[in-house]
Write a protein that holds these residues in place. Sequence first.
Motif, PDB file in Angstrom:
ATOM      1  N   LEU A   1       0.798  -1.236   0.000  1.00 54.10           N
ATOM      2  CA  LEU A   1       0.000   0.000   0.000  1.00 54.10           C
ATOM      3  C   LEU A   1       0.827   1.281   0.000  1.00 54.10           C
ATOM      4  CD1 LEU A   1      -1.955  -2.310   1.021  1.00 54.10           C
ATOM      5  CD2 LEU A   1      -3.324  -0.501   2.017  1.00 54.10           C
ATOM      6  N   ALA A   2       2.027   1.226  -0.584  1.00 55.26           N
ATOM      7  CA  ALA A   2       2.804   2.452  -0.746  1.00 55.26           C
ATOM      8  C   ALA A   2       3.574   2.390  -2.067  1.00 55.26           C
ATOM      9  CB  ALA A   2       3.755   2.653   0.421  1.00 55.26           C
ATOM     10  N   PHE A   3       4.048   3.534  -2.516  1.00 54.37           N
ATOM     11  CA  PHE A   3       4.539   3.615  -3.891  1.00 54.37           C
ATOM     12  C   PHE A   3       5.836   2.847  -4.129  1.00 54.37           C
ATOM     13  CE2 PHE A   3       8.162   6.395  -5.062  1.00 54.37           C
ATOM     14  CZ  PHE A   3       8.616   6.730  -3.801  1.00 54.37           C
ATOM     15  N   LYS A   4       6.569   2.513  -3.052  1.00 59.06           N
ATOM     16  CA  LYS A   4       7.825   1.804  -3.270  1.00 59.06           C
ATOM     17  C   LYS A   4       7.607   0.432  -3.917  1.00 59.06           C
ATOM     18  CE  LYS A   4      10.658   4.316  -0.042  1.00 59.06           C
ATOM     19  NZ  LYS A   4       9.647   5.269   0.489  1.00 59.06           N
ATOM     20  N   ASP A   5       6.388  -0.100  -3.780  1.00 59.73           N
ATOM     21  CA  ASP A   5       6.085  -1.380  -4.424  1.00 59.73           C
ATOM     22  C   ASP A   5       6.293  -1.327  -5.931  1.00 59.73           C
ATOM     23  OD1 ASP A   5       5.272  -2.728  -2.088  1.00 59.73           O
ATOM     24  OD2 ASP A   5       3.225  -1.968  -2.254  1.00 59.73           O
ATOM     25  N   ILE A   6       5.997  -0.203  -6.540  1.00 64.92           N
ATOM     26  CA  ILE A   6       6.045  -0.131  -8.004  1.00 64.92           C
ATOM     27  C   ILE A   6       7.453  -0.436  -8.498  1.00 64.92           C
ATOM     28  CG2 ILE A   6       5.833   1.448  -9.973  1.00 64.92           C
ATOM     29  CD1 ILE A   6       3.483   2.697  -8.296  1.00 64.92           C
ATOM     30  N   ALA A   7       8.449   0.096  -7.801  1.00 64.31           N
ATOM     31  CA  ALA A   7       9.834  -0.162  -8.201  1.00 64.31           C
ATOM     32  C   ALA A   7      10.345  -1.481  -7.642  1.00 64.31           C
ATOM     33  CB  ALA A   7      10.715   0.984  -7.732  1.00 64.31           C
ATOM     34  N   LEU A   8      10.000  -1.806  -6.397  1.00 59.18           N
ATOM     35  CA  LEU A   8      10.620  -2.978  -5.764  1.00 59.18           C
ATOM     36  C   LEU A   8      10.058  -4.295  -6.282  1.00 59.18           C
ATOM     37  CD1 LEU A   8      11.187  -1.583  -2.193  1.00 59.18           C
ATOM     38  CD2 LEU A   8      12.918  -2.217  -3.877  1.00 59.18           C
ATOM     39  N   GLN A   9       8.813  -4.294  -6.752  1.00 59.86           N
ATOM     40  CA  GLN A   9       8.298  -5.506  -7.373  1.00 59.86           C
ATOM     41  C   GLN A   9       9.104  -5.826  -8.629  1.00 59.86           C
ATOM     42  OE1 GLN A   9       5.660  -7.749  -6.490  1.00 59.86           O
ATOM     43  NE2 GLN A   9       6.034  -6.747  -4.533  1.00 59.86           N
ATOM     44  N   LEU A  10       9.422  -4.810  -9.402  1.00 64.91           N
ATOM     45  CA  LEU A  10      10.217  -5.041 -10.616  1.00 64.91           C
ATOM     46  C   LEU A  10      11.662  -5.398 -10.257  1.00 64.91           C
ATOM     47  CD1 LEU A  10      10.340  -4.966 -13.743  1.00 64.91           C
ATOM     48  CD2 LEU A  10      11.150  -2.613 -13.538  1.00 64.91           C
ATOM     49  N   LEU A  11      12.220  -4.692  -9.292  1.00 69.54           N
ATOM     50  CA  LEU A  11      13.613  -4.954  -8.930  1.00 69.54           C
ATOM     51  C   LEU A  11      13.803  -6.398  -8.456  1.00 69.54           C
ATOM     52  CD1 LEU A  11      16.445  -3.727  -8.677  1.00 69.54           C
ATOM     53  CD2 LEU A  11      15.874  -3.053  -6.330  1.00 69.54           C
ATOM     54  N   GLY A  12      12.868  -6.904  -7.661  1.00 71.19           N
ATOM     55  CA  GLY A  12      12.959  -8.287  -7.186  1.00 71.19           C
ATOM     56  C   GLY A  12      12.991  -9.271  -8.354  1.00 71.19           C
ATOM     57  N   ASN A  13      12.138  -9.031  -9.341  1.00 69.04           N
ATOM     58  CA  ASN A  13      12.108  -9.918 -10.505  1.00 69.04           C
ATOM     59  C   ASN A  13      13.369  -9.786 -11.350  1.00 69.04           C
ATOM     60  OD1 ASN A  13       9.636 -11.437 -10.361  1.00 69.04           O
ATOM     61  ND2 ASN A  13       8.558  -9.499 -10.625  1.00 69.04           N
ATOM     62  N   LEU A  14      13.891  -8.569 -11.469  1.00 68.83           N
ATOM     63  CA  LEU A  14      15.138  -8.383 -12.225  1.00 68.83           C
ATOM     64  C   LEU A  14      16.287  -9.114 -11.531  1.00 68.83           C
ATOM     65  CD1 LEU A  14      14.918  -4.590 -13.192  1.00 68.83           C
ATOM     66  CD2 LEU A  14      14.893  -6.530 -14.794  1.00 68.83           C
ATOM     67  N   PHE A  15      16.357  -8.986 -10.210  1.00 72.51           N
ATOM     68  CA  PHE A  15      17.408  -9.698  -9.459  1.00 72.51           C
ATOM     69  C   PHE A  15      17.331 -11.198  -9.746  1.00 72.51           C
ATOM     70  CE2 PHE A  15      17.958  -6.486  -5.693  1.00 72.51           C
ATOM     71  CZ  PHE A  15      18.959  -5.828  -6.388  1.00 72.51           C
ATOM     72  N   GLU A  16      16.137 -11.744  -9.595  1.00 70.03           N
ATOM     73  CA  GLU A  16      15.985 -13.190  -9.778  1.00 70.03           C
ATOM     74  C   GLU A  16      16.421 -13.605 -11.185  1.00 70.03           C
ATOM     75  OE1 GLU A  16      12.569 -16.299  -8.485  1.00 70.03           O
ATOM     76  OE2 GLU A  16      11.950 -14.917 -10.040  1.00 70.03           O
ATOM     77  N   TYR A  17      16.025 -12.819 -12.165  1.00 73.34           N
ATOM     78  CA  TYR A  17      16.339 -13.122 -13.569  1.00 73.34           C
ATOM     79  C   TYR A  17      17.850 -13.086 -13.825  1.00 73.34           C
ATOM     80  CZ  TYR A  17      16.209 -12.450 -18.677  1.00 73.34           C
ATOM     81  OH  TYR A  17      16.405 -12.562 -20.031  1.00 73.34           O
ATOM     82  N   PHE A  18      18.492 -12.036 -13.357  1.00 73.01           N
ATOM     83  CA  PHE A  18      19.930 -11.906 -13.610  1.00 73.01           C
ATOM     84  C   PHE A  18      20.740 -12.918 -12.799  1.00 73.01           C
ATOM     85  CE2 PHE A  18      19.085  -7.204 -14.693  1.00 73.01           C
ATOM     86  CZ  PHE A  18      18.995  -7.495 -16.043  1.00 73.01           C
ATOM     87  N   LEU A  19      20.288 -13.237 -11.599  1.00 71.59           N
ATOM     88  CA  LEU A  19      21.008 -14.227 -10.781  1.00 71.59           C
ATOM     89  C   LEU A  19      20.958 -15.592 -11.450  1.00 71.59           C
ATOM     90  CD1 LEU A  19      19.780 -13.124  -7.245  1.00 71.59           C
ATOM     91  CD2 LEU A  19      22.146 -13.036  -8.068  1.00 71.59           C
ATOM     92  N   LYS A  20      19.814 -15.892 -12.052  1.00 63.61           N
ATOM     93  CA  LYS A  20      19.675 -17.181 -12.720  1.00 63.61           C
ATOM     94  C   LYS A  20      20.633 -17.241 -13.911  1.00 63.61           C
ATOM     95  CE  LYS A  20      16.321 -20.425 -14.432  1.00 63.61           C
ATOM     96  NZ  LYS A  20      15.305 -20.518 -15.465  1.00 63.61           N
ATOM     97  N   GLU A  21      20.644 -16.160 -14.699  1.00 65.58           N
ATOM     98  CA  GLU A  21      21.552 -16.125 -15.856  1.00 65.58           C
ATOM     99  C   GLU A  21      22.993 -16.320 -15.434  1.00 65.58           C
ATOM    100  OE1 GLU A  21      21.255 -12.740 -18.419  1.00 65.58           O
ATOM    101  OE2 GLU A  21      19.852 -13.941 -19.617  1.00 65.58           O
ATOM    102  N   GLY A  22      23.367 -15.704 -14.314  1.00 63.55           N
ATOM    103  CA  GLY A  22      24.762 -15.761 -13.883  1.00 63.55           C
ATOM    104  C   GLY A  22      25.040 -16.924 -12.942  1.00 63.55           C
ATOM    105  N   ASN A  23      24.008 -17.738 -12.684  1.00 66.42           N
ATOM    106  CA  ASN A  23      24.130 -18.857 -11.745  1.00 66.42           C
ATOM    107  C   ASN A  23      24.736 -18.398 -10.412  1.00 66.42           C
ATOM    108  OD1 ASN A  23      23.921 -21.424 -10.753  1.00 66.42           O
ATOM    109  ND2 ASN A  23      25.883 -22.104 -11.642  1.00 66.42           N
ATOM    110  N   ARG A  24      24.158 -17.327  -9.887  1.00 69.26           N
ATOM    111  CA  ARG A  24      24.657 -16.771  -8.627  1.00 69.26           C
ATOM    112  C   ARG A  24      23.527 -16.700  -7.611  1.00 69.26           C
ATOM    113  NH1 ARG A  24      26.969 -11.131  -9.363  1.00 69.26           N
ATOM    114  NH2 ARG A  24      25.512 -10.926 -11.092  1.00 69.26           N
ATOM    115  N   HIS A  25      23.849 -16.367  -6.394  1.00 68.50           N
ATOM    116  CA  HIS A  25      22.796 -16.085  -5.414  1.00 68.50           C
ATOM    117  C   HIS A  25      23.126 -14.793  -4.667  1.00 68.50           C
ATOM    118  CE1 HIS A  25      25.562 -18.100  -2.663  1.00 68.50           C
ATOM    119  NE2 HIS A  25      24.891 -17.566  -1.677  1.00 68.50           N
ATOM    120  N   LEU A  26      22.146 -14.315  -3.929  1.00 69.23           N
ATOM    121  CA  LEU A  26      22.268 -13.007  -3.301  1.00 69.23           C
ATOM    122  C   LEU A  26      21.594 -13.035  -1.935  1.00 69.23           C
ATOM    123  CD1 LEU A  26      22.753  -9.845  -3.602  1.00 69.23           C
ATOM    124  CD2 LEU A  26      20.465  -9.743  -4.605  1.00 69.23           C
TER     125      LEU A  26
END
Length: 462
Positions: free
Chosen positions: A107-132
């Motif tokens: 219920l606050a605006f930070k969701d708009i960016a952080l929902q995307l950022l979480g998915n980007l992290f997951e996507y790039f970590l998979k490509e690089g076979n890394r974890h965070l």
Amino acid sequence: MKYISTRGGISPISFQEAVMMGLATDGGLLLPESIPEISAATIQAWRTLKYQDLAFEIISLFAGEIPAADLRGLINRSYAGFRHKEITPVVKHGELYILELFHGPTLAFKDIALQLLGNLFEYFLKEGNRHLNILGATSGDTGSAAIYGVRGKERIKIFILHPHKRVSRVQELQMTTVLDDNVFNLAILGTFDDGQAIVKEIFNDLPFKERHCLGAINSINWARILAQIVYYIYSYFRVCEQENCRQLDFTVPTGNFGDIFAGFLARRLLTPSRIRRLVLATNQNDILTRFVEDGDYSLGEVSQTCSPSMDIQLASNFERYLYFLNGQDAGQTRQQMEDFTAQGALHFSPEIRQRVQGDFQARRIGEAEVIRTIREFYELNDYVLDPHTAVGVAAGLRHKDTLPMICLSTAHSGKFGAAVGQAVGRQPLPEPLRELENKESRCEVVAADAAVIRAYLEEHDR
Ligand SMILES: *Cc1c(COP(=O)(O)O)cnc(C)c1O
């Protein structure tokens, strides 16, 4: 698109590297090498797109390396959990348009960016076979948006420190009722400052940081700014449609200069002059207002207000604007930031001040005016503003002229019940917050001690 640092100390990197790096390794902030110009024909073609499709077009300009189908999937997943089909609807109340940015999971605006950022992290970590392993301290709000951004994601664990019994009940429950295996809530027996000091100490231990793949999820990540550009352009189209106009103004309540910097970039994309003014609204923590009005960017004491997410004296995204103000001169930007670190202040000449005032108008709104604005807006429009939004609305009302004015609404009023209750009487909690009381919760109470947190991380890494 390649990315450079505002301090010029890194060779150009890809979008993926920029997202994973967060803060540039030379201490600067990452920015695209250039801001593309959008043709009138393209703008015309964007007008009728729904939110996710517009987001795809805008984000592609800056993240062209991600295959189109993948990027569409990432964006669609990021906004699938929003409660409104328009994602960021615009509603008209009195003479203002209110851009509702609070329909995400917390219920606050930070969701708009952080929902995307979480998915980007997951996507790039998979490509690089890394974890965070994400480590952060929160005074209440950012923690829950970050947790919701990465809950259930593969290859990511998140450890959020909050001060035990010093966050509101709703804030606590928004964090601790997330039961996914990759989420670790640690209530420290200390203050928010203790939490920040612990995180800082651990990040400063570079071998430990590397060994455990530690990362932050803070307001300086480029992907967050990028995600926020979208709703400026989306709402521009919605209001132009209704008003049959070509030009309008925005008012933005801001503390870190993050949200309004996204507006600054949106204005550059929508040339020429479709967005006329950007009004920057601060609460009494007014470093940004003083900068725009007097060319005085100097640290003050942080005072507590009823809009706590803007109780900030050090605007973490300011350096990005400074770089543009310096005509993209990284050397000068580095020098100024070093001066600022040494002296806690920067002063700008009248000529520079004039340029700043061409980009922004600014207004500081005191506490009494915030409460009065919530009350009057409710009486006139039967619509309850949250205190952050009220800071913006108070400024927006003062700057509104013949052009339409869009005020960004950054949180649902139900999240800040105390201040809102003071203005308009107790309001019922919105359904998603009411449900929290009945949910199972999980949290560990621990000593405010870096050694304890380190041991916890060691034990839970992998
Ligand atoms: C974070 C936050 C803000 C300020 O955002 P900036 O990134 O500082 O511009 C305003 N309102 C709410 C509710 C927030 O959570």
